[in-house]
Enzyme design. Structure first.
Site, PDB file in Angstrom:
ATOM      1  N   ASP A 137      35.230  50.025  31.027  1.00  0.00           N
ATOM      2  CA  ASP A 137      35.326  50.223  29.568  1.00  0.00           C
ATOM      3  C   ASP A 137      35.355  51.704  29.164  1.00  0.00           C
ATOM      4  OD1 ASP A 137      35.164  47.503  29.448  1.00  0.00           O
ATOM      5  OD2 ASP A 137      33.082  47.435  28.795  1.00  0.00           O
ATOM      6  N   GLY A 180      36.847  45.081  26.627  1.00  0.00           N
ATOM      7  CA  GLY A 180      36.299  46.109  25.737  1.00  0.00           C
ATOM      8  C   GLY A 180      35.411  45.438  24.718  1.00  0.00           C
ATOM      9  N   GLN A 283      42.107  42.709  35.050  1.00  0.00           N
ATOM     10  CA  GLN A 283      41.933  44.156  34.811  1.00  0.00           C
ATOM     11  C   GLN A 283      40.894  44.785  35.724  1.00  0.00           C
ATOM     12  OE1 GLN A 283      41.823  44.630  30.147  1.00  0.00           O
ATOM     13  NE2 GLN A 283      41.349  42.550  30.779  1.00  0.00           N
TER      14      GLN A 283
HETATM   15  O1  F6P Z   1      31.524  45.921  31.150  1.00  0.00           O
HETATM   16  C1  F6P Z   1      32.707  45.643  31.805  1.00  0.00           C
HETATM   17  C2  F6P Z   1      33.302  44.338  31.334  1.00  0.00           C
HETATM   18  O2  F6P Z   1      34.468  44.112  32.077  1.00  0.00           O
HETATM   19  C3  F6P Z   1      33.567  44.237  29.834  1.00  0.00           C
HETATM   20  O3  F6P Z   1      34.770  44.825  29.446  1.00  0.00           O
HETATM   21  C4  F6P Z   1      33.557  42.752  29.627  1.00  0.00           C
HETATM   22  O4  F6P Z   1      33.198  42.421  28.314  1.00  0.00           O
HETATM   23  C5  F6P Z   1      32.503  42.291  30.566  1.00  0.00           C
HETATM   24  O5  F6P Z   1      32.428  43.248  31.594  1.00  0.00           O
HETATM   25  C6  F6P Z   1      32.788  40.926  31.155  1.00  0.00           C
HETATM   26  O6  F6P Z   1      31.736  40.598  31.966  1.00  0.00           O
HETATM   27  P1  F6P Z   1      31.724  39.299  32.904  1.00  0.00           P
HETATM   28  O7  F6P Z   1      32.657  39.548  34.020  1.00  0.00           O
HETATM   29  O8  F6P Z   1      30.314  39.219  33.372  1.00  0.00           O
HETATM   30  O9  F6P Z   1      32.120  38.174  32.039  1.00  0.00           O
END
Ligand code: F6P
Length: 351
Positions: A137, A180, A283
């Site tokens: 992010d 994000g 991503q």
């Molecule tokens: O903090 C990095 C991130 O990829 C954020 O952009 C996203 O909201 C979150 O992690 C998603 O987390 P998870 O993979 O635990 O759902």
């Protein structure tokens, strides 16, 4: 015998994974062993590793060939030791006991806001920690860039490039939802690099009617609109629920749905077909870009130097082109959001 020869360093990666983590681990271990004579142990799955004494061998052999590999060879989790009880001992006491039992006197914690927040608190409680910032992010205020961001932006940009051609063939509006949660850096950079017609970020609540006007204007120019929306972006003055209601161990809500919601509203309000693509974890996966490999390597080299210098409580950070040391607590103090002026520049290309 020299005390430093006896230093045993634990390494862990916490939070969402991110391309470049393995490059950090490799640099820490290679320099640590070859230059400083340190010994390493890997902890599995973020703070769960030290909490449960779950370790993996970490030597030069273990880090061979991992530079181009995405993810983390150590595994990751969002375990929060300050939320962990236990029979008679809290999470911090368990970590202290386990480190003592394993002969580990220092930790290198590679993570984002949450992992480093834990590292800062553990340091206050007497544990030797050095931090390495990580998040795709790019929203940690203490460092100009975090590794993983460049890779995520390139993946999103390539997706946008591809979506342009299919959108035009079918005269559709295509909405691309990118990651994000609080900061719109990925949306802003990928949207600018990919020539998106609208970019929506969490820092600036948007008006759906205005987005529809930009979409219609783009159709009038005979091109199909591409709208990039950060997962944490939300409409102003509309009562819409966009979370799944689930919380992680650090209390973050799981987001999801703004892209589809926008597509539905655009179809309803403009009468034009609109479809949504959610890039999600694509991503975060796969091989890091050259920029991220180099930044991650420099962070790793600097972090293990901090260990060697016994600069505990420090975090490495990029300032301009230099790698510096700052207190870990500084790294987690405030989020780096997209400034209004940066967003205003991008608006020139909307519509
Ligand atoms: O903090 C990095 C991130 O990829 C954020 O952009 C996203 O909201 C979150 O992690 C998603 O987390 P998870 O993979 O635990 O759902």
């Amino acid at each position: 015998m020299d005390r430093l020869c006896l230093m045993r360093v634990g390494v862990l990666t916490g939070g969402g994974d991110c391309p470049g983590l393995n490059a950090v681990i490799r640099a820490v271990v290679r320099r640590g062993i070859q230059e400083f004579g340190l010994e390493f142990v890997g902890f599995r799955d973020g703070w769960r590793g030290p909490l449960e004494a779950d370790t993996v061998p970490l030597d030069v052999h273990a880090v061979r060939g991992i530079l181009p590999r995405g993810g983390t060879i150590l595994g990751s989790s969002r375990t929060n030791p300050f939320k962990e009880g236990g029979p008679g001992r809290n999470g911090v006491e368990r970590i202290k006991d386990n480190l003592a039992g394993l002969g580990v006197d220092t930790l290198v914690a590679i993570g984002g806001e949450d992992t480093l927040g834990v590292a800062a608190r553990l340091h206050q409680q007497g544990i030797n920690v050095v931090g390495v910032p990580k998040t795709i992010d790019n929203d940690l205020s203490a460092t100009d860039y975090t590794f993983g961001f460049d890779t995520a932006v390139n993946i999103a940009m390539e997706a946008i490039d591809r979506l342009h051609t299919t959108a035009e063939s079918h005269h559709r509006a295509l909405i691309v939802e990118v990651m994000g949660r609080h900061a719109g850096w990925i949306a802003l950079h990928a949207g600018l690099a990919g020539g998106a017609n609208v970019i929506l970020i969490p820092e600036r609540p948007f008006e759906i009617d205005r987005v529809c006007a930009w979409v219609e204007h783009r159709f009038q120019t005979r091109y199909a609109p591409i709208v990039v929306v950060a997962e944490g972006a939300y409409p102003a003055n509309e009562d819409l629920s966009l979370t799944t209601g689930q919380l992680d161990a650090f209390g973050h809500v799981r987001l999801g749905g703004i892209g589809q919601l926008l597509a539905d509203e655009i179809e309803k309000r403009t009468g034009k077909e609109a479809r949504c693509t959610v890039l999600g974890h694509i991503q975060r996966g796969g091989t890091p870009t050259a920029f991220d490999r180099v930044l991650a390597t420099r962070f790793g080299l600097a972090a293990v130097s901090a260990v060697h210098d016994e600069a505990f409580g420090a975090m490495v950070a990029l300032r301009g082109t230099e790698i510096v040391r700052v207190p870990i607590s500084e790294g987690t103090r405030e989020l780096k959001l997209v400034p209004v002026e940066r967003y205003a520049e991008a608006e020139v290309f909307f519509g």
